[in-house]
Design a protein around this motif. Structure first.
Motif, PDB file in Angstrom:
ATOM      1  N   UNK A   1      50.633  60.037  32.951  1.00 44.12           N
ATOM      2  CA  UNK A   1      50.300  59.961  34.372  1.00 44.12           C
ATOM      3  C   UNK A   1      51.572  59.843  35.190  1.00 44.12           C
ATOM      4  N   UNK A   2      51.679  60.646  36.224  1.00 49.67           N
ATOM      5  CA  UNK A   2      52.870  60.690  37.078  1.00 49.67           C
ATOM      6  C   UNK A   2      53.195  59.312  37.655  1.00 49.67           C
ATOM      7  N   UNK A   3      52.175  58.588  38.112  1.00 51.72           N
ATOM      8  CA  UNK A   3      52.395  57.288  38.733  1.00 51.72           C
ATOM      9  C   UNK A   3      52.955  56.231  37.794  1.00 51.72           C
ATOM     10  N   UNK A   4      52.664  56.352  36.496  1.00 53.71           N
ATOM     11  CA  UNK A   4      53.197  55.372  35.541  1.00 53.71           C
ATOM     12  C   UNK A   4      54.723  55.356  35.540  1.00 53.71           C
ATOM     13  N   UNK A   5      55.331  56.518  35.768  1.00 52.27           N
ATOM     14  CA  UNK A   5      56.796  56.619  35.751  1.00 52.27           C
ATOM     15  C   UNK A   5      57.439  55.865  36.920  1.00 52.27           C
TER      16      UNK A   5
ATOM     17  N   UNK B   1      51.867  67.561  24.859  1.00 54.18           N
ATOM     18  CA  UNK B   1      52.211  66.537  25.848  1.00 54.18           C
ATOM     19  C   UNK B   1      51.983  67.139  27.221  1.00 54.18           C
ATOM     20  N   UNK B   2      51.240  66.397  28.067  1.00 56.99           N
ATOM     21  CA  UNK B   2      50.919  66.926  29.381  1.00 56.99           C
ATOM     22  C   UNK B   2      51.057  65.854  30.459  1.00 56.99           C
ATOM     23  N   UNK B   3      51.760  66.212  31.515  1.00 53.86           N
ATOM     24  CA  UNK B   3      51.826  65.364  32.701  1.00 53.86           C
ATOM     25  C   UNK B   3      50.571  65.629  33.537  1.00 53.86           C
ATOM     26  N   UNK B   4      50.025  64.572  34.145  1.00 53.10           N
ATOM     27  CA  UNK B   4      48.881  64.765  35.031  1.00 53.10           C
ATOM     28  C   UNK B   4      48.892  63.680  36.101  1.00 53.10           C
TER      29      UNK B   4
ATOM     30  N   UNK C   1      46.787  56.635  40.079  1.00 54.09           N
ATOM     31  CA  UNK C   1      48.227  56.713  39.897  1.00 54.09           C
ATOM     32  C   UNK C   1      48.754  56.081  38.629  1.00 54.09           C
ATOM     33  N   UNK C   2      47.864  55.624  37.772  1.00 56.20           N
ATOM     34  CA  UNK C   2      48.264  55.074  36.469  1.00 56.20           C
ATOM     35  C   UNK C   2      47.213  55.478  35.443  1.00 56.20           C
TER      36      UNK C   2
END
Length: 183
Positions: free
Chosen positions: A102-106, A76-79, A84-85
């Motif tokens: 993806x960071x923006x999805x959060x 699992x990797x954040x990117x 942004x999605x």
């Protein structure tokens, strides 16, 4: 007479034990299919990933994600992207591959819902597409940004159970490789 009646069950059980008679026991449940997973690169999604792992482990007891602290066949990797999605997966067989968060999805969706959805792909479930209801975790973004449901419904659980009843970790996921990315 009461003393004899009280001793009767004990005598019957003792005789049964001597003769090798036993009561039928429930068959032991088979061991779950273990899927090693690492969260070494999960970044801000680490807690959400652990929540998603617990959700799937509870929802489908025949599979079990097991977190390890070394690289695993499932990572699992954040990117971050310019848009942004774009959370998605790259499946290398059932229970194997990469989950890219993806960071923006959060900022748009509940992080644990994102991870539950992406792990659903790793467990063989495809996207449901436009118009799919929030009650289905595989509706993904089509459930809307106000959708916070993180629990797979009965049909999603059954589909994963059925897949792993006929397949093993590492087996081909039938819909993967169709040219369409799993998001």
């Amino acid at each position: 007479m009461t003393r004899v009646q009280n001793l009767l069950p004990t005598v019957v059980l003792a005789c049964g034990a001597l003769l090798g008679v036993s009561t039928p026991a429930a068959a032991a449940d088979p061991a779950p299919e273990v899927i090693p997973i690492d969260l070494l690169l999960a970044g801000s999604y680490t807690d959400a990933a652990r929540e998603a792992i617990a959700i799937w482990n509870t929802a489908v007891p025949t599979i079990r994600f097991v977190e390890q602290d070394t690289p695993a066949a499932l990572r699992v990797m954040e990117y971050k992207t310019a848009r942004g999605v774009q959370s998605h997966v790259n499946i290398k067989g059932a229970g194997r591959g990469w989950v890219y968060l993806e960071v923006g999805d959060a900022r748009l969706y509940k992080p644990s819902r994102i991870v539950v959805h992406e792990l659903g792909h790793i467990l063989s479930l495809p996207d449901l597409g436009p118009g799919s209801p929030c009650s289905k975790v595989m509706s993904g973004a089509w459930g809307g940004s106000d959708c916070v449901n993180v629990q797979p419904d009965a049909s999603e659980k059954a589909a994963v159970r059925d897949f792993f009843a006929a397949n093993d970790v590492g087996d081909k996921v039938p819909w993967w490789g169709s040219g369409l990315p799993a998001r």
